[in-house]
Design a protein around this motif. Sequence first.
Motif, PDB file in Angstrom:
ATOM      1  N   GLU A 163     -38.015 -27.684  32.122  1.00  7.01           N
ATOM      2  CA  GLU A 163     -37.553 -26.854  33.166  1.00  7.01           C
ATOM      3  C   GLU A 163     -38.193 -25.533  32.978  1.00  7.01           C
ATOM      4  OE1 GLU A 163     -33.302 -26.684  32.337  1.00  7.01           O
ATOM      5  OE2 GLU A 163     -33.005 -28.930  32.874  1.00  7.01           O
ATOM      6  N   ARG A 164     -38.514 -24.904  31.890  1.00  6.02           N
ATOM      7  CA  ARG A 164     -38.881 -23.796  31.251  1.00  6.02           C
ATOM      8  C   ARG A 164     -40.285 -23.737  31.571  1.00  6.02           C
ATOM      9  NH1 ARG A 164     -35.406 -21.012  26.365  1.00  6.02           N
ATOM     10  NH2 ARG A 164     -33.589 -21.072  27.492  1.00  6.02           N
ATOM     11  N   LEU A 165     -40.927 -24.874  31.206  1.00  3.24           N
ATOM     12  CA  LEU A 165     -42.418 -24.912  31.587  1.00  3.24           C
ATOM     13  C   LEU A 165     -42.613 -24.789  33.080  1.00  3.24           C
ATOM     14  CD1 LEU A 165     -45.195 -25.523  30.552  1.00  3.24           C
ATOM     15  CD2 LEU A 165     -44.782 -28.158  30.702  1.00  3.24           C
ATOM     16  N   PHE A 166     -41.626 -25.587  33.688  1.00  2.82           N
ATOM     17  CA  PHE A 166     -42.287 -25.636  35.204  1.00  2.82           C
ATOM     18  C   PHE A 166     -41.861 -23.988  35.887  1.00  2.82           C
ATOM     19  CE2 PHE A 166     -40.449 -26.835  39.689  1.00  2.82           C
ATOM     20  CZ  PHE A 166     -41.834 -27.167  40.243  1.00  2.82           C
ATOM     21  N   ALA A 167     -40.762 -23.379  35.183  1.00  2.37           N
ATOM     22  CA  ALA A 167     -40.590 -22.059  35.565  1.00  2.37           C
ATOM     23  C   ALA A 167     -41.844 -21.150  35.358  1.00  2.37           C
ATOM     24  CB  ALA A 167     -39.421 -21.509  34.872  1.00  2.37           C
ATOM     25  N   ILE A 189     -38.020 -14.376  47.601  1.00  2.92           N
ATOM     26  CA  ILE A 189     -36.617 -14.080  46.853  1.00  2.92           C
ATOM     27  C   ILE A 189     -36.216 -15.638  46.296  1.00  2.92           C
ATOM     28  CG2 ILE A 189     -34.240 -13.526  47.156  1.00  2.92           C
ATOM     29  CD1 ILE A 189     -35.193 -11.656  49.392  1.00  2.92           C
ATOM     30  N   SER A 190     -36.491 -16.614  47.105  1.00  2.00           N
ATOM     31  CA  SER A 190     -35.983 -18.045  46.450  1.00  2.00           C
ATOM     32  C   SER A 190     -36.616 -18.494  45.383  1.00  2.00           C
ATOM     33  CB  SER A 190     -36.083 -19.070  47.565  1.00  2.00           C
ATOM     34  OG  SER A 190     -34.944 -18.771  48.624  1.00  2.00           O
ATOM     35  N   LEU A 191     -38.040 -18.063  45.263  1.00  2.67           N
ATOM     36  CA  LEU A 191     -38.702 -18.384  44.371  1.00  2.67           C
ATOM     37  C   LEU A 191     -38.441 -17.862  42.990  1.00  2.67           C
ATOM     38  CD1 LEU A 191     -41.311 -19.718  42.970  1.00  2.67           C
ATOM     39  CD2 LEU A 191     -42.712 -17.721  43.878  1.00  2.67           C
ATOM     40  N   LEU A 192     -38.201 -16.381  43.065  1.00  2.94           N
ATOM     41  CA  LEU A 192     -37.747 -15.608  41.734  1.00  2.94           C
ATOM     42  C   LEU A 192     -36.479 -16.272  41.366  1.00  2.94           C
ATOM     43  CD1 LEU A 192     -38.530 -12.052  42.953  1.00  2.94           C
ATOM     44  CD2 LEU A 192     -39.915 -13.557  41.294  1.00  2.94           C
ATOM     45  N   VAL A 193     -35.528 -16.444  42.386  1.00  2.00           N
ATOM     46  CA  VAL A 193     -34.092 -17.199  41.990  1.00  2.00           C
ATOM     47  C   VAL A 193     -34.317 -18.512  41.208  1.00  2.00           C
ATOM     48  CG1 VAL A 193     -32.003 -17.873  42.822  1.00  2.00           C
ATOM     49  CG2 VAL A 193     -33.024 -15.729  43.309  1.00  2.00           C
ATOM     50  N   ALA A 194     -35.128 -19.219  41.797  1.00  2.00           N
ATOM     51  CA  ALA A 194     -35.755 -20.718  41.252  1.00  2.00           C
ATOM     52  C   ALA A 194     -36.181 -20.481  39.943  1.00  2.00           C
ATOM     53  CB  ALA A 194     -36.579 -21.345  42.255  1.00  2.00           C
ATOM     54  N   ILE A 195     -36.951 -19.548  39.543  1.00  2.00           N
ATOM     55  CA  ILE A 195     -37.463 -19.524  38.435  1.00  2.00           C
ATOM     56  C   ILE A 195     -36.528 -19.101  37.351  1.00  2.00           C
ATOM     57  CG2 ILE A 195     -38.843 -17.771  36.694  1.00  2.00           C
ATOM     58  CD1 ILE A 195     -41.037 -17.552  39.159  1.00  2.00           C
ATOM     59  N   VAL A 196     -35.480 -18.042  37.516  1.00  2.00           N
ATOM     60  CA  VAL A 196     -34.239 -17.768  36.666  1.00  2.00           C
ATOM     61  C   VAL A 196     -33.363 -19.025  36.433  1.00  2.00           C
ATOM     62  CG1 VAL A 196     -32.341 -16.387  36.333  1.00  2.00           C
ATOM     63  CG2 VAL A 196     -34.569 -15.426  37.440  1.00  2.00           C
ATOM     64  N   ILE A 251     -30.458 -21.496  46.003  1.00  2.00           N
ATOM     65  CA  ILE A 251     -31.557 -22.007  46.059  1.00  2.00           C
ATOM     66  C   ILE A 251     -31.344 -23.399  46.538  1.00  2.00           C
ATOM     67  CG2 ILE A 251     -33.073 -23.640  44.526  1.00  2.00           C
ATOM     68  CD1 ILE A 251     -33.517 -20.714  44.452  1.00  2.00           C
ATOM     69  N   PHE A 252     -30.298 -24.053  46.668  1.00  2.87           N
ATOM     70  CA  PHE A 252     -30.137 -25.187  47.380  1.00  2.87           C
ATOM     71  C   PHE A 252     -29.990 -25.121  48.803  1.00  2.87           C
ATOM     72  CE2 PHE A 252     -27.782 -28.395  49.715  1.00  2.87           C
ATOM     73  CZ  PHE A 252     -28.395 -29.810  49.032  1.00  2.87           C
ATOM     74  N   PHE A 253     -29.310 -23.975  49.336  1.00  4.12           N
ATOM     75  CA  PHE A 253     -29.180 -23.873  50.828  1.00  4.12           C
ATOM     76  C   PHE A 253     -30.324 -22.821  51.241  1.00  4.12           C
ATOM     77  CE2 PHE A 253     -24.912 -24.565  49.572  1.00  4.12           C
ATOM     78  CZ  PHE A 253     -24.568 -25.795  50.472  1.00  4.12           C
ATOM     79  N   ALA A 254     -30.496 -21.611  50.925  1.00  7.56           N
ATOM     80  CA  ALA A 254     -31.535 -20.844  51.536  1.00  7.56           C
ATOM     81  C   ALA A 254     -33.001 -21.284  51.054  1.00  7.56           C
ATOM     82  CB  ALA A 254     -31.365 -19.351  50.968  1.00  7.56           C
ATOM     83  N   GLY A 255     -33.055 -21.672  49.854  1.00 10.42           N
ATOM     84  CA  GLY A 255     -34.054 -22.165  49.302  1.00 10.42           C
ATOM     85  C   GLY A 255     -34.726 -23.455  49.942  1.00 10.42           C
ATOM     86  N   ILE A 272     -38.334 -28.962  45.027  1.00 10.66           N
ATOM     87  CA  ILE A 272     -38.119 -29.662  43.931  1.00 10.66           C
ATOM     88  C   ILE A 272     -37.201 -29.103  42.868  1.00 10.66           C
ATOM     89  CG2 ILE A 272     -39.225 -30.553  41.886  1.00 10.66           C
ATOM     90  CD1 ILE A 272     -39.737 -32.155  44.575  1.00 10.66           C
ATOM     91  N   THR A 273     -36.903 -27.870  42.658  1.00  8.37           N
ATOM     92  CA  THR A 273     -36.004 -27.190  41.642  1.00  8.37           C
ATOM     93  C   THR A 273     -34.628 -27.466  42.243  1.00  8.37           C
ATOM     94  OG1 THR A 273     -37.542 -25.402  41.083  1.00  8.37           O
ATOM     95  CG2 THR A 273     -35.185 -25.246  40.760  1.00  8.37           C
ATOM     96  N   ALA A 274     -34.275 -27.170  43.536  1.00  4.02           N
ATOM     97  CA  ALA A 274     -32.967 -27.596  43.955  1.00  4.02           C
ATOM     98  C   ALA A 274     -32.477 -28.981  44.191  1.00  4.02           C
ATOM     99  CB  ALA A 274     -33.015 -26.969  45.736  1.00  4.02           C
ATOM    100  N   LEU A 275     -33.738 -29.904  44.363  1.00  4.68           N
ATOM    101  CA  LEU A 275     -33.282 -31.428  44.217  1.00  4.68           C
ATOM    102  C   LEU A 275     -32.952 -31.846  42.860  1.00  4.68           C
ATOM    103  CD1 LEU A 275     -35.463 -32.705  46.974  1.00  4.68           C
ATOM    104  CD2 LEU A 275     -33.066 -32.186  47.024  1.00  4.68           C
TER     105      LEU A 275
END
Length: 233
Positions: free
Chosen positions: A44-48, A81-88, A101-105, A139-142
């Motif tokens: 997860e952190r590598l992908f982030a 914004i969604s990308l930054l939230v996905a990284i966190v 991330i699931f809805f807005a992302g 992909i992060t959301a799923l």
Amino acid sequence: MAGYSEPSFLLFSMEHMAAIGVLCLSILLLFILRRRWSVSSKYERLFALTLLVMEVFYHVWMIVTGRWGFSDSLPLELCSISLLVAIVLLWTGNRHLYDFIFFAGIGGALQAMATPVLDVGFPHFRYFHFFYTHIGIIITALYFTWMKEYRPTFIGIIKTMIILNLLLPLIFAVNVFFQGNYMFLREKPVNGSLLDYLGPYPWYILSLEGVAFLIFVCLWLLFRKWHFRDGSR
């Protein structure tokens, strides 16, 4: 380089459909591997990190080429914004970030994949940055839905809508101050998008709220009861 011209991007061209194909294949592989892939925070952190590096390189490229400006380069678009939230979310696993991330992302990234606001195409770095980061959001959301069994809730829809509406006046103020058009709050994309079907300015903003809520509800209904690890409801 003398004589170099950046490749242009064409909507629904072969390169566009190839990116959509990569998205579909990625979703399919993630779904197939949901029972075989052991969850690990290091992946997860590598992908982030890869998402963060791509975003940093994008801003470096804009600065080097003289493209960066306060009017259009701040991370104030929905997908930025969604990308930054996905990284966190990938780095921390914080459940409070999942609903956004699931809805807005997913909602924002799917729209961006369908009608990209992109001025250069394959094989330019910007092409890979655009589609890698947008696919990464989805992909992060799923991943957190299928692999970590986070579940979207109707309350999550309400929370996401509230957050978006709290962001709008702030982003609108930035648009006025810097003469920008973040989240297309001042005008529609010049190259055409789904916003063209939602009415003239400023009514398409209200229409977009309704469309967003409808998309969020559809996503919630689709995913809320399925338990993907055993394939049952």
